[in-house]
Motif scaffolding. Structure first.
Motif, mmCIF file in Angstrom:
data_model
loop_
_atom_site.group_PDB
_atom_site.id
_atom_site.type_symbol
_atom_site.label_atom_id
_atom_site.label_comp_id
_atom_site.label_asym_id
_atom_site.label_seq_id
_atom_site.Cartn_x
_atom_site.Cartn_y
_atom_site.Cartn_z
ATOM 1 N N ALA A 79 11.361 55.953 10.416
ATOM 2 C CA ALA A 79 11.083 54.927 11.539
ATOM 3 C C ALA A 79 10.486 55.276 12.639
ATOM 4 C CB ALA A 79 12.680 54.575 12.035
ATOM 5 N N ASP A 80 9.458 56.334 12.344
ATOM 6 C CA ASP A 80 8.804 56.580 13.579
ATOM 7 C C ASP A 80 7.367 55.806 13.553
ATOM 8 O OD1 ASP A 80 7.512 57.899 11.152
ATOM 9 O OD2 ASP A 80 6.474 59.363 12.100
ATOM 10 N N GLY A 81 6.936 55.356 14.859
ATOM 11 C CA GLY A 81 5.814 54.329 14.963
ATOM 12 C C GLY A 81 6.448 52.856 15.033
ATOM 13 N N THR A 82 7.478 52.791 14.855
ATOM 14 C CA THR A 82 8.294 51.266 14.900
ATOM 15 C C THR A 82 8.020 50.551 16.164
ATOM 16 O OG1 THR A 82 9.958 51.941 13.304
ATOM 17 C CG2 THR A 82 10.289 49.984 14.492
ATOM 18 N N ARG A 83 8.251 51.452 17.352
ATOM 19 C CA ARG A 83 7.971 50.686 18.597
ATOM 20 C C ARG A 83 6.331 50.168 18.792
ATOM 21 N NH1 ARG A 83 8.709 54.079 23.831
ATOM 22 N NH2 ARG A 83 6.573 55.044 22.896
ATOM 23 N N GLU A 84 5.403 51.164 18.488
ATOM 24 C CA GLU A 84 4.111 50.827 18.538
ATOM 25 C C GLU A 84 3.607 49.522 17.514
ATOM 26 O OE1 GLU A 84 5.198 53.957 18.089
ATOM 27 O OE2 GLU A 84 4.744 54.732 19.901
ATOM 28 N N ARG A 85 4.164 49.542 16.436
ATOM 29 C CA ARG A 85 3.828 48.387 15.588
ATOM 30 C C ARG A 85 4.555 47.125 16.089
ATOM 31 N NH1 ARG A 85 5.230 52.361 11.660
ATOM 32 N NH2 ARG A 85 7.305 51.438 11.316
ATOM 33 N N ARG A 86 5.760 47.047 16.438
ATOM 34 C CA ARG A 86 6.384 46.005 17.310
ATOM 35 C C ARG A 86 5.520 45.548 18.532
ATOM 36 N NH1 ARG A 86 12.772 47.181 17.069
ATOM 37 N NH2 ARG A 86 12.953 46.672 14.983
ATOM 38 N N HIS A 87 4.976 46.482 19.230
ATOM 39 C CA HIS A 87 4.043 46.333 20.329
ATOM 40 C C HIS A 87 2.867 45.455 19.898
ATOM 41 C CE1 HIS A 87 2.546 46.484 24.210
ATOM 42 N NE2 HIS A 87 1.490 47.053 23.713
ATOM 43 N N ARG A 88 2.427 46.068 18.988
ATOM 44 C CA ARG A 88 0.994 45.399 18.685
ATOM 45 C C ARG A 88 1.140 43.941 18.058
ATOM 46 N NH1 ARG A 88 -4.214 46.053 17.686
ATOM 47 N NH2 ARG A 88 -4.967 45.239 15.403
ATOM 48 N N ALA A 89 2.463 43.754 17.050
ATOM 49 C CA ALA A 89 2.689 42.581 16.557
ATOM 50 C C ALA A 89 3.050 41.580 17.456
ATOM 51 C CB ALA A 89 4.032 42.588 15.590
ATOM 52 N N TYR A 90 3.842 42.152 18.570
ATOM 53 C CA TYR A 90 4.259 41.068 19.624
ATOM 54 C C TYR A 90 2.978 40.526 20.450
ATOM 55 C CZ TYR A 90 9.075 42.379 18.647
ATOM 56 O OH TYR A 90 10.165 42.429 17.896
ATOM 57 N N ALA A 91 2.222 41.698 20.649
ATOM 58 C CA ALA A 91 0.855 41.240 21.644
ATOM 59 C C ALA A 91 0.030 40.052 20.690
ATOM 60 C CB ALA A 91 0.141 42.503 21.833
ATOM 61 N N ILE A 92 -0.130 40.539 19.437
ATOM 62 C CA ILE A 92 -0.947 39.511 18.505
ATOM 63 C C ILE A 92 -0.192 38.208 18.450
ATOM 64 C CG2 ILE A 92 -1.583 38.898 16.226
ATOM 65 C CD1 ILE A 92 -3.216 41.051 17.237
ATOM 66 N N GLU A 93 1.152 38.078 18.495
ATOM 67 C CA GLU A 93 1.922 36.803 18.547
ATOM 68 C C GLU A 93 1.862 36.132 19.845
ATOM 69 O OE1 GLU A 93 3.896 33.758 16.975
ATOM 70 O OE2 GLU A 93 3.472 35.671 15.992
ATOM 71 N N ARG A 94 1.830 36.913 20.931
ATOM 72 C CA ARG A 94 1.392 36.159 22.312
ATOM 73 C C ARG A 94 0.082 35.671 22.467
ATOM 74 N NH1 ARG A 94 4.196 40.595 23.893
ATOM 75 N NH2 ARG A 94 2.394 41.744 24.573
#
Length: 136
Positions: free
Chosen positions: A50-65
């Motif tokens: 599960a490493d890198g999950t926070r960074e992937r979520r951060h990027r996905a949420y930034a794209i969504e915003r």
């Protein structure tokens, strides 16, 4: 505890000095404990994949915003009165106006549409994913 030793915190300079030293030690211990905890959490995340999950979520949420802001700007533009309509030609050689200090979505192309003219949110996210750089 300091008051029992005759050091009244806030009034006695020696007591203030001791309080500051103790405060720094407590802060350092808390920082060390937090670092050890994060290290253990990182190891556990690597172990379960599960490493890198926070960074992937951060990027996905930034794209969504960014997509949402782009869509809201497009929606506002669609409802604006007195804007140039389709078929009105631009002056030859006219360049695109880039607005300094404006949000990123203000300097983008028209929101993507499907073949029926409806908003294509998937294409918008794909465009942003290809062009978006995440700021720290």
């Amino acid at each position: 505890m300091l008051a029992q030793d005759g050091l009244r915190r806030g009034r006695d300079p020696a007591g203030v000095q001791i309080g500051l030293v103790l405060g720094r030690q407590v802060e350092q211990q808390a920082a060390d404990a937090a670092e050890r905890l994060l290290s253990r959490l990182d190891q556990a995340a690597r172990r379960i994949g599960a490493d890198g999950t926070r960074e992937r979520r951060h990027r996905a949420y930034a794209i969504e915003r960014a997509a949402w802001a782009w869509w809201l700007a497009e929606h506002e533009w669609m409802r604006t009165r007195g804007k140039p309509r389709k078929g009105q030609r631009h002056i030859p050689g006219q360049r695109r106006l880039i607005l300094a200090g404006a949000p990123a979505h203000a300097n983008r192309d028209r929101y993507p549409r499907d073949r029926h003219g409806r908003a294509d949110h998937r294409a918008a996210r794909a465009h942003l994913l290809a062009t978006h750089t995440t700021a720290a």
